[in-house]
Each structure stands twice: as C-alpha cells, then as structure tokens.
Design a protein around this motif. Structure first.
Motif, PDB file in Angstrom:
ATOM      1  N   GLU A 141      -1.780   3.639  -8.754  1.00 58.34           N
ATOM      2  CA  GLU A 141      -2.133   4.484  -7.608  1.00 58.34           C
ATOM      3  C   GLU A 141      -3.394   5.257  -7.962  1.00 58.34           C
ATOM      4  O   GLU A 141      -3.632   5.582  -9.129  1.00 58.34           O
ATOM      5  N   GLY A 158      -4.585   5.354  -2.448  1.00 60.10           N
ATOM      6  CA  GLY A 158      -3.762   4.167  -2.304  1.00 60.10           C
ATOM      7  C   GLY A 158      -3.729   3.355  -3.596  1.00 60.10           C
ATOM      8  O   GLY A 158      -4.008   3.874  -4.679  1.00 60.10           O
ATOM      9  N   LYS A 159      -3.421   2.082  -3.466  1.00 63.53           N
ATOM     10  CA  LYS A 159      -3.358   1.187  -4.614  1.00 63.53           C
ATOM     11  C   LYS A 159      -4.705   0.477  -4.782  1.00 63.53           C
ATOM     12  O   LYS A 159      -5.310   0.058  -3.791  1.00 63.53           O
ATOM     13  N   ASN A 210      -5.442  -2.503  -5.626  1.00 67.59           N
ATOM     14  CA  ASN A 210      -5.447  -3.837  -5.014  1.00 67.59           C
ATOM     15  C   ASN A 210      -5.634  -3.779  -3.499  1.00 67.59           C
ATOM     16  O   ASN A 210      -6.258  -4.666  -2.908  1.00 67.59           O
ATOM     17  N   GLN A 211      -5.090  -2.733  -2.876  1.00 62.63           N
ATOM     18  CA  GLN A 211      -5.247  -2.590  -1.421  1.00 62.63           C
ATOM     19  C   GLN A 211      -6.704  -2.343  -1.046  1.00 62.63           C
ATOM     20  O   GLN A 211      -7.198  -2.884  -0.047  1.00 62.63           O
ATOM     21  N   GLU A 255      -8.488  -5.739  -1.453  1.00 60.58           N
ATOM     22  CA  GLU A 255      -8.129  -6.693  -0.399  1.00 60.58           C
ATOM     23  C   GLU A 255      -8.797  -6.347   0.934  1.00 60.58           C
ATOM     24  O   GLU A 255      -9.173  -7.241   1.707  1.00 60.58           O
ATOM     25  N   ALA A 256      -8.974  -5.059   1.200  1.00 61.74           N
ATOM     26  CA  ALA A 256      -9.586  -4.637   2.463  1.00 61.74           C
ATOM     27  C   ALA A 256     -11.062  -5.037   2.560  1.00 61.74           C
ATOM     28  O   ALA A 256     -11.631  -5.052   3.654  1.00 61.74           O
TER      29      ALA A 256
END
Length: 290
Positions: A203, A216-217, A219-220, A223-224
């Motif tokens: 996080e 957030g994370k 990876n998120q 990915e965005a």
C-alpha cells in the motif's frame, strides 16, 4: 493487527506556512510507502504522527487510542530510523544497543542481552557485535539502525529515506530486512525513491505540497496506465513545443539522447508504447496529468 488512522489532519506552522492539508490515511500491518519529493510534507507528517508536534486540526489514532491527546501511547510502541543515523564514537554495536535498550525501558538484564543478540543476528551483524559502530559501512549502519529501532518490540516503525547512499547489494539486503519486519507490525516508509516503494510496499500514498494526491496499491496505479504511456527521442530544441502539445510526465537522457515520456489515451504521432511502471504513475500524479 495494528492500525493507524489519520483523519483530516492539517498542520499550519506559526509563520502561516501550511505544511499539511486534510490528510486521510489508514495503515495496517505491512510496509506502507509514503512517496513524495523533498519538501512535500513527509517529515511534517512523520513528526505529527509520533507526537513531536500537534496538528492544527484532525485526529490520529493508533490502535484506537487518540495519540494527539496522548502522544506517549504511540511513542512507547514506536521504533524510528532517521535518514542519518548518528552513532557515538568509540563504542561497540553491542554496548550501544545496551545503552539504547535501557533508554527504551528494557530493564531486565537477561532480557536485554537476549534481545540484543537476537536483533544483531536478525540484521546480520552478530559477528560485528564488538566492533565500533562508527567504523561500519553505510549499509551496516543502516542495518544497525533497524536493530535499534526494533528494541523494545515496537508495534510501529517509521523509516525515513533508508536506502539513500547505499550500493545496490546493500539496498537489496536492507529492503529484504524491512520486508520481513513488516509481516507483524506497521512499517511506515517515507521516501522519494520510487524503486523502494515498488519493491517493498503493498500500500502507498503519494504526497505533494502537503496533500495526499493518490493512495492505493502500486499494482493498481500501474494497471491504470496500461496503453497510456508513450515515449519519443527528441532534440533539445523540440522540448518546449512538446511540453505545450502533450502531457509530458518526465524527460531523461538515454545514451546522451533526450527522451520524453507522455501520458495520452491514444498514441501521438512518432511516439512508441512504453510498458508503464510505478515511476510513470508517480510523475503522472506529481505533474497533475489526467
């Protein structure tokens, strides 16, 4: 499970400077990365969390206790590793930990001895326990800093710019150590180095000018950005026009040639796709792109 809840925390210094604005974060066990450039407010937030200064408004609760009203409740469960960990000259690693353990309230002699040896072993410094700490390499000093931060079995450890100046091997060793520590307690990692957050944190939050602009994370965030990051080699004379026409998130020299990276929903003419990474996300938010 330990919890740190920061709710609507703002901080205005006596000279009128607004260091923090409406910070909201929830942190549990694991390594949490607070990522931002120098002067973004990371240190102000750290000092406020541990009670060295009170917020102008807002609340901070650690394990459901209001630590703004009672800073001792977090301080007695706290380990801290500053960016520059100073040591006394002419004192061994073991004896310095003895001294620091007493200051932290580890009063039982046998308990203190066992804890020190266990920590030195954990940070791979047991063989160096009788060496003077001021003779240690930069990486050894940082690992010793982790050992002192863990004295007294803290529930939360705050680490400020821990790998600055370390060579790649020591950085990997140090990051592995932090990762192990974060399995059972909160480790709050304050840094401007994107790679450390990417390697360690499940996080994170990005802070800019005293405000959390993203959380957030990792990876998120990555990915965005899929299909939205593009790169092109340019000459220096083109830079201003490129900056006017595109959302430029970063520029760098690769083999003496300037490359710009831009954010766009579609591929601009002459650009090529780049696999996004956390550094792209970081610069995207810092540059107010999107």
């Amino acid at each position: 499970m330990n919890t740190l809840n920061i709710s609507n925390v703002s901080l205005v210094y006596n000279n009128g400077y607004q260091a923090l604005t409406a910070i909201n974060l929830e942190v549990t066990n694991g390594v949490f990365g607070l990522l931002g450039p120098n002067g973004a407010g990371k240190s102000s937030l750290m000092k406020t969390i541990v009670g060295l200064q009170k917020p102008t408004e807002g609340t901070i609760c650690f394990n459901h206790v209001d630590v703004v009203k009672n800073a001792l409740e977090i301080q007695k469960q706290l380990g801290f590793l500053p960016q520059y960990f100073g040591v006394y000259p002419k004192i061994s690693a073991y004896n310095l930990l003895q001294h620091l353990a007493k200051l932290k309230g580890v009063s039982n002699r046998q308990e203190r001895h066992n804890q020190i040896l266990n920590l030195l072993d954990k940070v791979n410094l047991l063989d160096a326990k009788n060496k003077e700490v001021h003779t240690f390499s930069g990486g050894m000093k940082q690992r010793f800093g982790v050992a002192q931060a863990l004295l007294g079995n803290p529930s939360i450890v705050i680490v400020d710019e821990p790998t600055a100046g370390l060579d790649p091997e020591e950085r990997n060793r140090f990051n592995s150590l932090l990762s192990q520590i974060g399995e059972d307690i909160i480790v709050l990692l304050s840094t401007h180095l994107v790679a450390d957050v990417r390697n360690l944190c499940s996080e994170m939050a990005i802070i800019k000018q005293g405000t959390v602009v993203a959380k957030g994370k990792p990876n998120q965030f990555i990915e965005a950005l899929q299909g939205k990051i593009w790169q092109k080699a340019i000459c220096k004379a083109e830079l201003n026009s490129m900056a006017s026409n595109y959302n430029v998130i970063s520029k760098q020299f690769i083999e003496k040639v300037m490359h710009i990276t831009v954010y766009s929903d579609t591929c601009p003419a002459g650009f090529k796709a780049v696999v996004p990474n956390l550094e792209h996300a970081y610069f995207t938010f810092l540059n107010n792109v999107k």
